[in-house]
Design a protein around this motif. Structure first.
Motif, PDB file in Angstrom:
ATOM      1  N   ASN A 153      17.151 -40.817  19.166  1.00 47.74           N
ATOM      2  CA  ASN A 153      16.793 -42.234  19.180  1.00 47.74           C
ATOM      3  C   ASN A 153      16.841 -42.771  17.757  1.00 47.74           C
ATOM      4  OD1 ASN A 153      14.001 -42.027  17.924  1.00 47.74           O
ATOM      5  ND2 ASN A 153      13.717 -40.720  19.721  1.00 47.74           N
ATOM      6  N   ILE A 154      16.900 -44.074  17.660  1.00 50.86           N
ATOM      7  CA  ILE A 154      17.114 -44.701  16.361  1.00 50.86           C
ATOM      8  C   ILE A 154      15.946 -44.483  15.415  1.00 50.86           C
ATOM      9  CG2 ILE A 154      16.227 -46.933  17.149  1.00 50.86           C
ATOM     10  CD1 ILE A 154      19.068 -46.261  14.606  1.00 50.86           C
ATOM     11  N   GLU A 155      14.722 -44.375  15.961  1.00 53.00           N
ATOM     12  CA  GLU A 155      13.573 -44.141  15.080  1.00 53.00           C
ATOM     13  C   GLU A 155      13.667 -42.786  14.383  1.00 53.00           C
ATOM     14  OE1 GLU A 155      13.310 -45.328  18.111  1.00 53.00           O
ATOM     15  OE2 GLU A 155      12.245 -47.249  17.951  1.00 53.00           O
ATOM     16  N   SER A 156      14.081 -41.762  15.130  1.00 49.00           N
ATOM     17  CA  SER A 156      14.188 -40.433  14.517  1.00 49.00           C
ATOM     18  C   SER A 156      15.315 -40.392  13.500  1.00 49.00           C
ATOM     19  CB  SER A 156      14.408 -39.368  15.598  1.00 49.00           C
ATOM     20  OG  SER A 156      15.643 -39.540  16.259  1.00 49.00           O
ATOM     21  N   LEU A 157      16.434 -41.036  13.819  1.00 48.53           N
ATOM     22  CA  LEU A 157      17.546 -41.085  12.875  1.00 48.53           C
ATOM     23  C   LEU A 157      17.134 -41.779  11.582  1.00 48.53           C
ATOM     24  CD1 LEU A 157      20.485 -42.099  15.249  1.00 48.53           C
ATOM     25  CD2 LEU A 157      20.193 -39.889  14.140  1.00 48.53           C
ATOM     26  N   ALA A 158      16.450 -42.914  11.726  1.00 48.17           N
ATOM     27  CA  ALA A 158      16.034 -43.686  10.556  1.00 48.17           C
ATOM     28  C   ALA A 158      14.994 -42.935   9.733  1.00 48.17           C
ATOM     29  CB  ALA A 158      15.495 -45.045  10.994  1.00 48.17           C
ATOM     30  N   ALA A 159      14.072 -42.263  10.410  1.00 52.18           N
ATOM     31  CA  ALA A 159      13.012 -41.547   9.698  1.00 52.18           C
ATOM     32  C   ALA A 159      13.591 -40.398   8.862  1.00 52.18           C
ATOM     33  CB  ALA A 159      11.973 -41.015  10.686  1.00 52.18           C
ATOM     34  N   VAL A 160      14.530 -39.652   9.440  1.00 54.62           N
ATOM     35  CA  VAL A 160      15.135 -38.540   8.704  1.00 54.62           C
ATOM     36  C   VAL A 160      15.972 -39.058   7.535  1.00 54.62           C
ATOM     37  CG1 VAL A 160      16.776 -36.627   8.853  1.00 54.62           C
ATOM     38  CG2 VAL A 160      15.096 -36.974  10.666  1.00 54.62           C
TER      39      VAL A 160
END
Length: 466
Positions: A153-160
């Motif tokens: 999901n986009i939140e996990s991609l952005a967080a990493v």
């Protein structure tokens, strides 16, 4: 097991194996629909087509500067200390490429499958006297999960993404230097494309910024309570492109008789294409300049071929669930054309997945009992290091490649038999307890946690010009 009319193979209990998970079902697409669904592999992204048939998009850096002005984010700037060089992107926008004080964002696929790829890059930077940090405190970009499985999901991609770039920002503290001293240089083309997309989402979505701020706050990865956004997302091939004349000054092998074909990576130049470098000195400025620019600067002949724009076949989902498609595509659309049409001596790329796919699947061309197609495949930095005198085994590590390299080495004037014998003796010495050579002080790789010991960073200056 036996074949059926449906995709996949049926086992003794009637279970159908497709290579996908149980939730996958045949799409039942018509030939026309299937062509539309996969048309991206033939998509043309060049300056001519984009200026005449596409609507221009906004430069998200404008939104970035406004958000910083409003106090919502902090921008990790490329400063004069990074010795930036300017390059032009697709629409003629300026892109600032740092050339010094670099933080190496490594690639999981390179380190695991093509170790000569990152080693060649570090070797070149040592040769040029570049200051960099090659530390262990980083993680992969998670794009494998996103593109390969579809469950990210986009939140996990952005967080990493922001976590890794924050580490690049603060990494210099361990050396007694100010935050922002080192600027991230991304090795993997997929990480590069993924990070550019994610940065765009972050700059345009307040909801995403709010969600990710909470996550990074728990990780202690905010700067003054704000998200840290990089001024530019920079790929190593862009660094190599703007440094190509410097690299040329260290060339020791003549490659004017080498016919090279270029494979441009989809994740480098088809994802957020407006950010990619185009240079009027390279193919009239109409095709992405990276890789082609350095190969031309070193004097090799870059040969065009009809499937230049095509994907390598890797495609993430394909290599996981329909790998026979990947193998067939890599051979029929890329390797076969380069060998037959371009009479290529080597194929040069700039992405982990592409090099792996094109290099390690050539055996499939012999599946029907034919002679098959063989072509050396390597990254631009490997080729550059090779012609600048890097050992083909110790540094470029061609023995990790599945495609044959010996004929290319002979055309370059390299006695590969002698080099190989020397390398085998070197390996045997390590087995007997000899200390292996180091490109980089291993104590500098650990900047936090157990094992960390503060150490002064000594930069070896380049040799004087002769």
């Amino acid at each position: 097991m036996k074949s059926t009319g449906e995709p996949g193979v049926v086992g003794e209990n009637g279970e159908r194996f497709t290579g996908h998970g149980s939730e996958w079902r045949p799409t039942q697409l018509s030939p026309t629909e299937a062509q539309l669904a996969t048309s991206w592999v033939e998509q043309k992204i060049d300056r001519r087509s984009m200026l005449t048939s596409k609507d221009r998009v906004q430069d998200v850096r404008d939104a970035m500067w406004e958000l910083e002005k409003d106090g919502q984010i902090v921008v990790h700037r490329i400063t004069d200390a990074h010795k930036p060089r300017m390059a032009k992107t697709l629409y003629g926008w300026d892109k600032k490429i740092p050339t010094n004080q670099l933080w190496h964002h490594k690639s999981c696929g390179q380190c695991g499958n093509i170790p000569g790829y990152p080693v060649s890059l570090l070797w070149l930077q040592n040769k040029l006297g570049i200051s960099y940090l090659d530390e262990t405190d980083q993680t992969s970009c998670t794009a494998w999960n996103y593109h390969g499985s579809g469950i990210g999901n986009i939140e996990s991609l952005a967080a990493v993404f922001l976590r890794n770039f924050h580490q690049a920002y603060v990494s210099a503290k361990a050396l007694g230097l100010d935050p922002g001293h080192f600027y991230p240089l991304v090795h993997c083309g997929t990480s590069f494309g993924n990070y550019k997309e994610v940065r765009q989402y972050l700059l345009l979505s307040s909801k995403l910024r709010e969600s990710v701020t909470k996550i990074l706050g728990k990780l202690g990865r905010l700067v003054d309570g704000k998200l840290l956004i990089p001024e530019e997302v920079v790929h190593y091939s862009e660094w190599l492109h703007v440094m190509r004349r410097d690299v040329q000054n260290h060339q020791v092998l003549d490659c004017s008789n080498i016919r090279a074909t270029i494979h441009p990576a989809c994740h480098v130049y088809k994802m957020v294409p407006q950010d990619v470098i185009y240079d009027d000195e390279v193919l009239d400025g109409n095709r992405v300049a990276v890789s082609t620019g350095i190969v031309q600067a070193l004097g090799a002949n870059v040969i065009d071929y009809k499937t230049w724009y095509d994907c390598c076949g890797f495609g993430f989902r394909h290599i996981i669930s329909e790998r026979e498609f990947t193998r067939s595509f890599a051979i029929d659309r890329k390797i076969k054309v380069a060998v037959q049409e371009a009479k290529s001596d080597v194929m040069i790329g700039h992405d982990t997945g592409c090099i792996t796919t094109l290099d390690k699947n050539q055996w499939i061309s012999k599946a029907k009992g034919g002679a098959g197609y063989e072509l050396p495949v390597m990254a631009d930095c490997q080729f550059a290091a090779l012609v600048c005198g890097a050992d083909p085994y110790r540094i470029v590590q061609t023995h990790w490649h599945a495609s044959p390299i010996e004929q290319l080495l002979e055309k370059l004037g390299v006695d590969w038999r002698a080099k190989k014998a020397d390398f085998e003796a070197y390996v045997e010495g390590i087995k007997q307890g000899a200390t292996p050579e180091q490109l980089y002080d291993p104590r500098l790789r650990i900047t936090s946690g157990p094992g960390f010991q503060p150490i002064r960073r000594e930069v070896i200056p380049p040799p004087p010009a002769e």
